[in-house]
Design a protein around this motif. Structure first.
Motif, short mmCIF file in Angstrom:
data_model
loop_
_atom_site.label_atom_id
_atom_site.label_comp_id
_atom_site.label_asym_id
_atom_site.label_seq_id
_atom_site.Cartn_x
_atom_site.Cartn_y
_atom_site.Cartn_z
N UNK A 51 9.86 3.44 -19.34
CA UNK A 51 11.28 3.50 -19.38
C UNK A 51 12.06 3.10 -18.43
N UNK A 52 11.70 3.41 -17.31
CA UNK A 52 12.35 2.91 -15.79
C UNK A 52 12.35 1.51 -15.96
N UNK A 53 11.50 0.61 -16.31
CA UNK A 53 11.35 -0.61 -16.17
C UNK A 53 12.49 -1.17 -17.37
N UNK A 54 12.28 -0.77 -18.54
CA UNK A 54 13.12 -1.11 -19.84
C UNK A 54 14.63 -0.70 -19.24
N UNK B 291 5.06 7.94 -8.01
CA UNK B 291 4.98 6.76 -8.39
C UNK B 291 6.21 6.16 -9.38
N UNK B 292 6.92 7.14 -10.12
CA UNK B 292 7.92 7.04 -10.71
C UNK B 292 9.25 6.75 -9.78
N UNK B 293 9.12 7.69 -8.56
CA UNK B 293 9.99 7.59 -7.75
C UNK B 293 10.00 6.10 -7.04
N UNK B 294 8.94 5.64 -6.82
CA UNK B 294 8.60 4.23 -5.92
C UNK B 294 9.17 3.17 -7.03
N UNK B 295 8.70 3.23 -8.22
CA UNK B 295 9.20 2.20 -9.12
C UNK B 295 10.79 2.11 -9.19
N UNK B 296 11.46 3.43 -9.30
CA UNK B 296 12.76 3.36 -9.28
C UNK B 296 13.45 2.75 -7.95
N UNK B 297 12.84 3.15 -7.05
CA UNK B 297 13.40 2.49 -5.89
C UNK B 297 13.39 0.92 -5.59
N UNK B 298 12.06 0.60 -5.96
CA UNK B 298 11.73 -0.93 -6.31
C UNK B 298 12.73 -1.65 -6.88
N UNK C 282 0.87 -1.30 -0.13
CA UNK C 282 0.04 0.04 0.03
C UNK C 282 0.69 1.35 0.02
N UNK C 283 1.91 1.22 0.40
CA UNK C 283 2.80 2.32 0.61
C UNK C 283 3.43 2.85 -1.02
N UNK C 284 3.42 1.94 -1.52
CA UNK C 284 4.05 1.79 -3.10
C UNK C 284 2.61 2.42 -3.81
N UNK C 285 1.49 1.92 -3.47
CA UNK C 285 0.17 2.23 -4.13
C UNK C 285 0.15 3.47 -4.00
N UNK C 286 0.25 4.15 -2.65
CA UNK C 286 0.11 5.55 -2.43
C UNK C 286 0.98 6.74 -2.75
N UNK C 287 2.20 6.04 -3.26
CA UNK C 287 3.17 6.75 -3.71
C UNK C 287 4.14 7.55 -2.69
N UNK C 288 4.11 6.86 -1.46
CA UNK C 288 4.77 7.37 -0.33
C UNK C 288 6.63 6.85 -0.71
N UNK C 289 6.68 7.85 -1.27
CA UNK C 289 8.28 7.42 -1.80
C UNK C 289 9.43 7.31 -0.50
N UNK C 290 9.24 8.26 0.52
CA UNK C 290 9.97 8.14 1.71
C UNK C 290 9.85 6.92 2.64
N UNK C 291 8.52 6.69 2.65
CA UNK C 291 7.85 5.41 3.49
C UNK C 291 8.67 4.09 2.64
N UNK D 200 -1.04 -9.04 -6.79
CA UNK D 200 -0.18 -7.89 -7.11
C UNK D 200 0.96 -7.70 -6.17
N UNK D 201 2.36 -7.36 -6.84
CA UNK D 201 3.44 -7.00 -5.96
C UNK D 201 3.20 -5.44 -5.67
N UNK D 202 4.19 -4.84 -4.99
CA UNK D 202 4.20 -3.57 -4.74
C UNK D 202 4.42 -2.66 -5.97
N UNK D 203 5.44 -3.25 -6.79
CA UNK D 203 5.65 -2.59 -8.20
C UNK D 203 4.30 -2.53 -9.09
N UNK D 204 3.56 -3.86 -9.20
CA UNK D 204 2.35 -3.69 -9.77
C UNK D 204 1.25 -3.01 -9.12
N UNK D 205 1.20 -2.76 -7.89
CA UNK D 205 0.23 -2.11 -7.14
C UNK D 205 0.57 -0.64 -7.45
N UNK D 206 1.84 0.04 -7.39
CA UNK D 206 2.10 1.24 -7.58
C UNK D 206 1.87 1.65 -9.12
N UNK D 207 1.61 0.81 -10.14
CA UNK D 207 1.22 1.27 -11.44
C UNK D 207 -0.40 0.98 -11.58
#
Length: 227
Positions: free
Chosen positions: A223-226, A185-192, A141-150, A169-176
């Protein structure tokens, strides 16, 4: 000789009780071991009876008191009341205890991005693998909500990055899937991705994180995932 032996025993007993400096190598450990502990324990008590008695409360909580303390702790966490959370943890509140909808102080703070409360629960021994009513870790849920610092805090704490919840769903799938693909969301995916999350884990429809990002028009995330 017997009288002299009794005199030595009497002197040693006197030294032990009075906590006098050891006069010979042999009795010293015995005397200091029994007397050094007593002043150390008495010190904090005499300096501050309040904190000492507080610290002694957690082990002595009755089952009923434990349940009530845990209930109040979860409520304080949900209110993002940092001071109250700290107080209740000190009083013996269990940061892993869950309420009727399977929220714990740790899980809720992580989901909602209450980072100060989250840090307190982690310091108090939060179970980073614990799951909510959806079968998900705090990271999802932290990823879903875009809480990058969390997300950063939870990854550093060791929450599994590839855990799959009951929805598939994984954290990445839910973030998307459950947000707008914006900067958070981009920052969350980058961190994951940096933490080693696998973008190829498919959702129940058989789609990868990249396919979902492309399908939803989230070109930056794609683009991040690629990359």
């Amino acid at each position: 000789m017997v009288g002299a032996g009794l005199l030595v025993v009497g002197l040693l007993s006197g030294c032990t009780t009075a906590a006098a400096p050891p006069s010979s190598p042999t009795p010293a450990p015995v005397a200091t071991s029994s007397t050094a502990t007593a002043p150390t324990q008495a010190g904090p008590s005499s300096a501050g009876p309040g904190p000492s008695s507080s610290a002694a409360v957690p082990p002595k909580l009755t089952p009923e008191a434990q349940v009530e303390t845990d209930r109040l702790l979860i409520l304080a966490a949900k209110a993002n009341d940092v001071a109250k959370v700290r107080e209740l943890i000190a009083a013996g509140g269990n940061v892993n205890a869950k309420d009727s909808i399977q929220d714990s102080a740790f899980l809720y703070a992580g989901a909602e991005g209450f980072n100060e409360v989250l840090q307190l629960t982690l310091a108090a021994g939060a179970d980073v693998r614990s799951i909510n009513r959806y079968g998900g870790t705090a990271l999802i849920p932290a990823s879903e909500h875009g809480h990058a610092e969390t997300v950063r805090i939870l990854i550093a704490a060791g929450v599994p990055v590839d855990h799959v919840n009951n929805l598939g769903w994984t954290a990445m799938q839910e973030a998307i899937l459950l947000n707008n693909g914006g900067p958070n969301q981009q920052e969350v995916v980058r961190q994951l991705l940096a933490a080693g999350a696998n973008p190829d884990i498919r959702d129940p429809q058989g789609r990868t994180a990249l396919q979902n990002a492309e399908r939803l028009g989230f070109t930056e995330i794609a683009a991040l995932i690629r990359g």
